[in-house]
Design a protein around this motif. Sequence first.
Motif, PDB file in Angstrom:
ATOM      1  N   ALA A   1      -7.549  -3.761  -3.958  1.00 28.47           N
ATOM      2  CA  ALA A   1      -6.189  -3.452  -4.410  1.00 28.47           C
ATOM      3  C   ALA A   1      -6.165  -2.149  -5.200  1.00 28.47           C
ATOM      4  CB  ALA A   1      -5.646  -4.600  -5.263  1.00 28.47           C
ATOM      5  N   LEU A   2      -7.185  -1.903  -6.039  1.00 25.91           N
ATOM      6  CA  LEU A   2      -7.231  -0.650  -6.792  1.00 25.91           C
ATOM      7  C   LEU A   2      -7.370   0.542  -5.845  1.00 25.91           C
ATOM      8  CD1 LEU A   2      -9.552  -1.665  -9.781  1.00 25.91           C
ATOM      9  CD2 LEU A   2      -7.146  -1.003  -9.943  1.00 25.91           C
ATOM     10  N   ARG A   3      -8.202   0.411  -4.823  1.00 24.76           N
ATOM     11  CA  ARG A   3      -8.349   1.508  -3.852  1.00 24.76           C
ATOM     12  C   ARG A   3      -7.045   1.741  -3.104  1.00 24.76           C
ATOM     13  NH1 ARG A   3     -13.405  -0.978  -3.330  1.00 24.76           N
ATOM     14  NH2 ARG A   3     -12.718  -2.202  -1.532  1.00 24.76           N
ATOM     15  N   TYR A   4      -6.361   0.657  -2.739  1.00 22.95           N
ATOM     16  CA  TYR A   4      -5.083   0.801  -2.042  1.00 22.95           C
ATOM     17  C   TYR A   4      -4.063   1.534  -2.923  1.00 22.95           C
ATOM     18  CZ  TYR A   4      -0.921  -0.456   0.647  1.00 22.95           C
ATOM     19  OH  TYR A   4       0.238  -0.408   1.371  1.00 22.95           O
ATOM     20  N   ASP A   5      -3.997   1.142  -4.197  1.00 19.41           N
ATOM     21  CA  ASP A   5      -3.071   1.807  -5.115  1.00 19.41           C
ATOM     22  C   ASP A   5      -3.393   3.289  -5.240  1.00 19.41           C
ATOM     23  OD1 ASP A   5      -1.571  -0.431  -5.659  1.00 19.41           O
ATOM     24  OD2 ASP A   5      -2.586  -0.920  -7.541  1.00 19.41           O
ATOM     25  N   ALA A   6      -4.688   3.609  -5.310  1.00 17.96           N
ATOM     26  CA  ALA A   6      -5.082   5.007  -5.469  1.00 17.96           C
ATOM     27  C   ALA A   6      -4.742   5.825  -4.228  1.00 17.96           C
ATOM     28  CB  ALA A   6      -6.584   5.098  -5.764  1.00 17.96           C
ATOM     29  N   GLU A   7      -4.914   5.235  -3.068  1.00 23.40           N
ATOM     30  CA  GLU A   7      -4.675   5.961  -1.810  1.00 23.40           C
ATOM     31  C   GLU A   7      -3.190   6.091  -1.495  1.00 23.40           C
ATOM     32  OE1 GLU A   7      -6.865   3.735   1.011  1.00 23.40           O
ATOM     33  OE2 GLU A   7      -8.845   4.299   0.210  1.00 23.40           O
ATOM     34  N   HIS A   8      -2.379   5.093  -1.891  1.00 18.02           N
ATOM     35  CA  HIS A   8      -0.971   5.080  -1.490  1.00 18.02           C
ATOM     36  C   HIS A   8      -0.007   5.303  -2.647  1.00 18.02           C
ATOM     37  CE1 HIS A   8      -3.094   2.861   1.726  1.00 18.02           C
ATOM     38  NE2 HIS A   8      -2.156   3.329   2.525  1.00 18.02           N
ATOM     39  N   GLY A   9      -0.529   5.470  -3.854  1.00 14.20           N
ATOM     40  CA  GLY A   9       0.358   5.679  -4.990  1.00 14.20           C
ATOM     41  C   GLY A   9       1.202   4.458  -5.308  1.00 14.20           C
TER      42      GLY A   9
ATOM     43  N   PRO B   1      13.453  -8.259  -7.742  1.00 17.90           N
ATOM     44  CA  PRO B   1      12.518  -9.393  -7.647  1.00 17.90           C
ATOM     45  C   PRO B   1      11.884  -9.527  -6.270  1.00 17.90           C
ATOM     46  CG  PRO B   1      14.448 -10.043  -8.901  1.00 17.90           C
ATOM     47  CD  PRO B   1      14.731  -8.671  -8.373  1.00 17.90           C
ATOM     48  N   ASN B   2      12.646  -9.232  -5.207  1.00 19.70           N
ATOM     49  CA  ASN B   2      12.067  -9.338  -3.865  1.00 19.70           C
ATOM     50  C   ASN B   2      10.950  -8.307  -3.662  1.00 19.70           C
ATOM     51  OD1 ASN B   2      13.740 -11.436  -3.203  1.00 19.70           O
ATOM     52  ND2 ASN B   2      15.268 -10.156  -2.178  1.00 19.70           N
ATOM     53  N   THR B   3      11.125  -7.128  -4.265  1.00 25.08           N
ATOM     54  CA  THR B   3      10.077  -6.111  -4.184  1.00 25.08           C
ATOM     55  C   THR B   3       8.813  -6.592  -4.883  1.00 25.08           C
ATOM     56  OG1 THR B   3      11.758  -4.366  -4.166  1.00 25.08           O
ATOM     57  CG2 THR B   3       9.497  -3.707  -4.704  1.00 25.08           C
ATOM     58  N   LEU B   4       8.990  -7.238  -6.030  1.00 22.79           N
ATOM     59  CA  LEU B   4       7.836  -7.767  -6.748  1.00 22.79           C
ATOM     60  C   LEU B   4       7.140  -8.840  -5.921  1.00 22.79           C
ATOM     61  CD1 LEU B   4       6.004  -8.101  -9.188  1.00 22.79           C
ATOM     62  CD2 LEU B   4       7.742  -9.595 -10.218  1.00 22.79           C
ATOM     63  N   LEU B   5       7.880  -9.725  -5.308  1.00 24.08           N
ATOM     64  CA  LEU B   5       7.266 -10.776  -4.491  1.00 24.08           C
ATOM     65  C   LEU B   5       6.480 -10.177  -3.332  1.00 24.08           C
ATOM     66  CD1 LEU B   5      10.176 -13.394  -4.459  1.00 24.08           C
ATOM     67  CD2 LEU B   5       7.985 -13.567  -5.684  1.00 24.08           C
ATOM     68  N   TYR B   6       7.032  -9.117  -2.724  1.00 20.92           N
ATOM     69  CA  TYR B   6       6.301  -8.445  -1.645  1.00 20.92           C
ATOM     70  C   TYR B   6       4.984  -7.882  -2.172  1.00 20.92           C
ATOM     71  CZ  TYR B   6       4.794  -4.692   1.417  1.00 20.92           C
ATOM     72  OH  TYR B   6       4.030  -3.865   2.194  1.00 20.92           O
ATOM     73  N   ARG B   7       5.025  -7.236  -3.350  1.00 23.32           N
ATOM     74  CA  ARG B   7       3.803  -6.655  -3.922  1.00 23.32           C
ATOM     75  C   ARG B   7       2.767  -7.733  -4.216  1.00 23.32           C
ATOM     76  NH1 ARG B   7       5.894  -2.188  -8.420  1.00 23.32           N
ATOM     77  NH2 ARG B   7       6.986  -0.794  -6.965  1.00 23.32           N
ATOM     78  N   LEU B   8       3.225  -8.871  -4.713  1.00 22.30           N
ATOM     79  CA  LEU B   8       2.284  -9.945  -5.026  1.00 22.30           C
ATOM     80  C   LEU B   8       1.626 -10.477  -3.759  1.00 22.30           C
ATOM     81  CD1 LEU B   8       4.282 -11.893  -7.786  1.00 22.30           C
ATOM     82  CD2 LEU B   8       2.340 -10.343  -8.110  1.00 22.30           C
ATOM     83  N   ARG B   9       2.407 -10.596  -2.685  1.00 21.24           N
ATOM     84  CA  ARG B   9       1.811 -11.033  -1.411  1.00 21.24           C
ATOM     85  C   ARG B   9       0.807 -10.005  -0.909  1.00 21.24           C
ATOM     86  NH1 ARG B   9       7.234 -12.643  -0.395  1.00 21.24           N
ATOM     87  NH2 ARG B   9       7.585 -10.746   0.839  1.00 21.24           N
ATOM     88  N   ARG B  10       1.149  -8.728  -1.042  1.00 20.61           N
ATOM     89  CA  ARG B  10       0.229  -7.678  -0.592  1.00 20.61           C
ATOM     90  C   ARG B  10      -1.051  -7.689  -1.436  1.00 20.61           C
ATOM     91  NH1 ARG B  10      -1.980  -5.491   2.870  1.00 20.61           N
ATOM     92  NH2 ARG B  10      -1.970  -3.288   3.423  1.00 20.61           N
ATOM     93  N   PHE B  11      -0.900  -7.861  -2.742  1.00 22.63           N
ATOM     94  CA  PHE B  11      -2.065  -7.948  -3.633  1.00 22.63           C
ATOM     95  C   PHE B  11      -2.942  -9.132  -3.237  1.00 22.63           C
ATOM     96  CE2 PHE B  11      -4.064  -9.949  -7.299  1.00 22.63           C
ATOM     97  CZ  PHE B  11      -4.797  -8.912  -7.843  1.00 22.63           C
TER      98      PHE B  11
END
Length: 523
Positions: free
Chosen positions: A446-454, A482-492
Amino acid sequence: MTAPTAALRVGDLVRSPALQLRVLAGEEGLHRHVSWAHVSELEDPTPWLLGAELIMTTGIAVPRTAVRQRAYVERLADAGVAALALSAHLHVPPLRQEFLATADERSLPVLELPLQVPFIAVAQEVAAALQAGARRRLGTELQVFGALRWLAAGDLTAAELFRKLEKLSGYALYLCTPAGGPLLPGVPVPPGRHAALLPGSADPAPTVPGGYVLPVPAPGRPAGYLLALERQADRRGEGGPRGEAGARGEGEPRGEGAEPAGLGVVQHIATVAALQVSMVRHERETLRRQGAETLAELLQDVLDPDTARRHLSRLGLAAGAPVLLAVLDGGDDGPLDDAAVVQALDDSAVPHLVLRRHEGLYVLLTDSPDARSALTALPRTRAGVSRPFAPGGSLGLARREAVLALRRAGASGASLVVFGDDMTERWLHDDPSVLHGLVDQVLGAALRYDAEHGSALVLSALTWLERDRSTEEAARALHIHPNTLLYRLRRFSGLSGKDLSSTADLTEVWLALRAAHLCGRFP
């Protein structure tokens, strides 16, 4: 900052024909006091400076680019350097317009020293001027003291000196700071029943019932107050003949041996007290400089454990006793007043080392209830404190703990946070390599994904957990739907392989997030 004890100024050195100094910039700062002359070839010597130093360099320390030259001058000016002396025709790079303009803006004198004049000549000139000034002042003071000068010149502690002065003067003597704390070690502060006699202004009337109260002079403002009471007046009040004052020695009444000698002698005693305070402050300043150097070496991990323990013991920290590392900032009140913090720590009488770094003011002190109380009582500060640790070892872990605790104090609004008060952190390993391994295993993808995609998947998971898994509150804190947060949590969850509905996986994620904070992988 307080002016140096000798009134040597940069202009005095410029006017010395032996030194042949030429002013290149910052002429408006020639009035600055000089407390010492020191050679430094570091681009950033400020962690080892206390202010009012004349810095001498062959030019190795001076950067070559305009931006770095400006920053170099600003660092020296911010540290309170008296002047910068450059040796001509050695290693000084071309001085950019930004360098000279910044020196003019900050009134920091930049001097050129001819090659034929060695640095040692400047250092000797400064040392001689300071020593001559100290001798002149001491001679004047001894003339004023007259019959008391043998006491001032004797090899006596402050407590012994004031016991003799009590016998000579016929007064019970007390000293205190303007805030009512101890002024000299071993000399008592006025007991509670005499508190009303202390002045409410810096220039009080000298006469009080049963004696006198006088300011103890010091540059800028009084260092404190001297209360001299006749023996009979001191004995009055609750608690019997001696009450709270207590005897200085067994069976030795205070003030015994002479009749009260009058205001003139009390004024002499106030001057003796001022001399003692000046000596104590000089010793304290020397120890503070040495303490700052030692703390800098400990933070850089360049001292072996035995040497570190010897240095700490010599500087007053109890040998073998656990120590704490604290980092302080000004919190919501703006920049930290370092001088006020140092004064408060001095008044607390808790042994400590202090060092200013860009992230805050570091304080190393022995772990004790008094030390923690002193940190809590510091004015207008926010503090993060490490767990207690054995002196002599690396401060790397303690530094990370203190910085993390300071961040938590900023987030929570608390004035002081001790690392480990959060029970979660007590389950984390002290070995940084273990912490990094936990972070890589659980959060790495997840940290690498955040770094690569901002993106902010890890931040979103942390915010959600910090708000007890409340999607609404976490979304508001992140300023997202809230829906954006739920999407991020699923992606994480998909990247980390951790099911956030599982207690076991959730616990592992939370520990990994705390470990990431601790080892500096995540703010």
